[in-house]
Design an enzyme around this catalytic site. Structure first.
Site, PDB file in Angstrom:
ATOM      1  N   ASP A  37      22.271   8.228 -24.642  1.00  0.00           N
ATOM      2  CA  ASP A  37      21.650   9.543 -24.711  1.00  0.00           C
ATOM      3  C   ASP A  37      21.179   9.934 -23.321  1.00  0.00           C
ATOM      4  OD1 ASP A  37      19.700  11.727 -25.240  1.00  0.00           O
ATOM      5  OD2 ASP A  37      20.049  11.193 -27.333  1.00  0.00           O
ATOM      6  N   THR A 103      28.026  20.226 -21.609  1.00  0.00           N
ATOM      7  CA  THR A 103      27.787  19.103 -22.519  1.00  0.00           C
ATOM      8  C   THR A 103      28.717  19.130 -23.718  1.00  0.00           C
ATOM      9  OG1 THR A 103      25.464  18.907 -21.880  1.00  0.00           O
ATOM     10  CG2 THR A 103      26.093  18.006 -24.022  1.00  0.00           C
ATOM     11  N   THR A 133      29.503  21.978 -36.677  1.00  0.00           N
ATOM     12  CA  THR A 133      28.565  22.889 -37.330  1.00  0.00           C
ATOM     13  C   THR A 133      29.317  23.950 -38.118  1.00  0.00           C
ATOM     14  OG1 THR A 133      26.931  24.650 -36.893  1.00  0.00           O
ATOM     15  CG2 THR A 133      28.512  24.201 -35.162  1.00  0.00           C
ATOM     16  N   ASP A 134      28.681  24.489 -39.152  1.00  0.00           N
ATOM     17  CA  ASP A 134      29.293  25.586 -39.905  1.00  0.00           C
ATOM     18  C   ASP A 134      29.343  26.875 -39.091  1.00  0.00           C
ATOM     19  OD1 ASP A 134      26.578  26.194 -39.946  1.00  0.00           O
ATOM     20  OD2 ASP A 134      26.468  26.529 -42.104  1.00  0.00           O
ATOM     21  N   GLU A 135      28.627  26.918 -37.976  1.00  0.00           N
ATOM     22  CA  GLU A 135      28.610  28.131 -37.164  1.00  0.00           C
ATOM     23  C   GLU A 135      29.957  28.421 -36.511  1.00  0.00           C
ATOM     24  OE1 GLU A 135      25.221  29.095 -34.769  1.00  0.00           O
ATOM     25  OE2 GLU A 135      23.978  27.588 -35.779  1.00  0.00           O
ATOM     26  N   TYR A 160      26.784  28.908 -28.122  1.00  0.00           N
ATOM     27  CA  TYR A 160      26.656  27.597 -28.767  1.00  0.00           C
ATOM     28  C   TYR A 160      27.816  27.335 -29.710  1.00  0.00           C
ATOM     29  CZ  TYR A 160      25.420  24.322 -32.437  1.00  0.00           C
ATOM     30  OH  TYR A 160      25.469  23.314 -33.372  1.00  0.00           O
ATOM     31  N   ALA A 162      30.653  28.786 -29.942  1.00  0.00           N
ATOM     32  CA  ALA A 162      31.932  28.771 -29.229  1.00  0.00           C
ATOM     33  C   ALA A 162      32.160  27.429 -28.548  1.00  0.00           C
ATOM     34  CB  ALA A 162      31.970  29.906 -28.204  1.00  0.00           C
ATOM     35  N   LYS A 164      30.981  24.542 -29.570  1.00  0.00           N
ATOM     36  CA  LYS A 164      31.281  23.559 -30.616  1.00  0.00           C
ATOM     37  C   LYS A 164      32.703  23.767 -31.158  1.00  0.00           C
ATOM     38  CE  LYS A 164      28.901  20.830 -32.042  1.00  0.00           C
ATOM     39  NZ  LYS A 164      28.700  19.416 -31.601  1.00  0.00           N
ATOM     40  N   TYR A 217      13.063  36.717 -36.745  1.00  0.00           N
ATOM     41  CA  TYR A 217      14.021  37.664 -36.171  1.00  0.00           C
ATOM     42  C   TYR A 217      14.409  38.764 -37.167  1.00  0.00           C
ATOM     43  CZ  TYR A 217      15.034  34.801 -32.019  1.00  0.00           C
ATOM     44  OH  TYR A 217      14.952  34.125 -30.841  1.00  0.00           O
TER      45      TYR A 217
END
Length: 327
Positions: A37, A103, A133-135, A160, A162, A164, A217
């Site tokens: 890490d 990263t 991720t589901d994103e 983010y 994009a 992943k 938000y």
């Protein structure tokens, strides 16, 4: 046979929970658990609670450091890799996309290359799990009753997601080109212990406990599917032990909540006034609705959610009450 597992980003939220789970259940398939890490701001080695149940080794290493990663693979004869290492906070990706590219994209590519070179095309009893991720799927329509499947088009909307998505595609390209033993998990929103205070649930708990305004938000009606991190860790282990190489597995709990519902649930439990909620300008590119269909991992691997949201959220609130009272 020496089966050694390399975990990257194991001092972060999901990685630390995965290591702690292994410590409790003592999987005999693994001789050693090696955690590397970089220890960025969201990582904390105190998150990791291990004893003599597992042979645990930690190194402060960046997954983008080719020589350091290669040395660890050789030193410990690594057979399995789970890549948790990532920058994950969407707000930060909007402010500084390059950190996420470095990263999440270049770091993952370096890890894949190092593993491929070390394993030298001998992929028997080897696996590389990419934590995604589901994103990556983008946003469902507000009124949609359907969910994303593993074959849904990828349509990331933030730097983010994009980054992943890019990492997923690079990982899958190694499978299609080299038959490299990649598997990918794409999960909905996790909650539970060890999460950094910047994320929604710990932020709401911290602010509520201190009677600070709770920023929400837009109109607060963005929908997420919430899964307890221990359930996701169970799913990852299942994929590691039983998943088919080259496959993607969606993981979700079918527990969709709006952000305002999450805030109200926490405030009600803590007996705090709803007046603490403060609606703020919406985040750029804020996806309206996420949700994944977990039928594949349920039907093929027999995974099941075990922690209902109503139980998990109370345990999570109590955990952070204790943590924040110490600070």
């Amino acid at each position: 046979m020496n089966n050694n597992l390399l975990i990257t980003g194991g001092a972060g939220f999901i990685g630390s929970n995965f290591i702690n789970m292994l410590n409790h259940i003592n999987i005999p398939e693994f001789n050693s658990i090696i955690n590397i890490d970089k220890l960025t701001y969201a990582a904390n080695t105190n998150n990791i609670k291990v004893n003599d149940n597992i042979n645990y080794i930690f190194y402060k290493i960046d997954i983008g450091d080719t020589s350091a990663v290669t040395e660890i693979l050789k030193r410990h004869n690594v057979n399995y890799i789970i890549n948790f290492a990532a920058e994950t906070h969407v707000d930060n990706s909007i402010l500084n996309p390059n950190v996420f590219i470095k990263t999440n994209v270049l770091g993952t590519a370096n890890l894949l290359t190092c593993a491929k070179q070390y394993w030298q095309n001998d992929y028997k009893n080897k696996k590389f799990i990419q934590i995604s991720t589901d994103e990556v799927y983008g946003s469902l329509s507000e009124e949609s009753s359907s969910k994303f499947t593993e074959s849904s088009p990828l349509e990331p909307h933030s730097p983010y997601s994009a980054s992943k998505t890019s990492a997923d595609l690079i990982a899958l390209s190694y499978y299609y080109t080299y038959k490299f033993p990649v598997l990918i998990t794409r999960c909905s929103n996790n909650y539970g212990p060890n999460q950094h205070k910047e994320k929604l649930i710990p932020l709401i708990i911290f602010n509520a406990l201190n009677d600070f305004p709770i920023p929400i938000y837009g109109d607060g009606m963005n929908v997420r599917d919430w899964i307890n991190v221990r359930d996701y860790c169970d799913a990852i282990l299942n994929v590691l032990l039983n998943g088919r190489v080259g496959e993607v597995y969606n993981v979700g709990a079918n527990t969709e909540k709006t952000n305002i519902e999450i805030a109200n649930t926490i405030l009600d439990y803590l007996n705090k006034p709803k007046a603490l909620i403060q609606y703020v300008e919406d985040r750029l590119g804020h996806d309206r609705h996420y949700g994944v269909d977990a039928s594949k991992i349920i039907n093929e691997l027999g995974w099941q959610q075990t922690i209902p949201f109503e139980v998990g959220i109370i345990n999570t609130i109590e955990y952070y009450k204790n943590i924040f009272n110490l600070n």
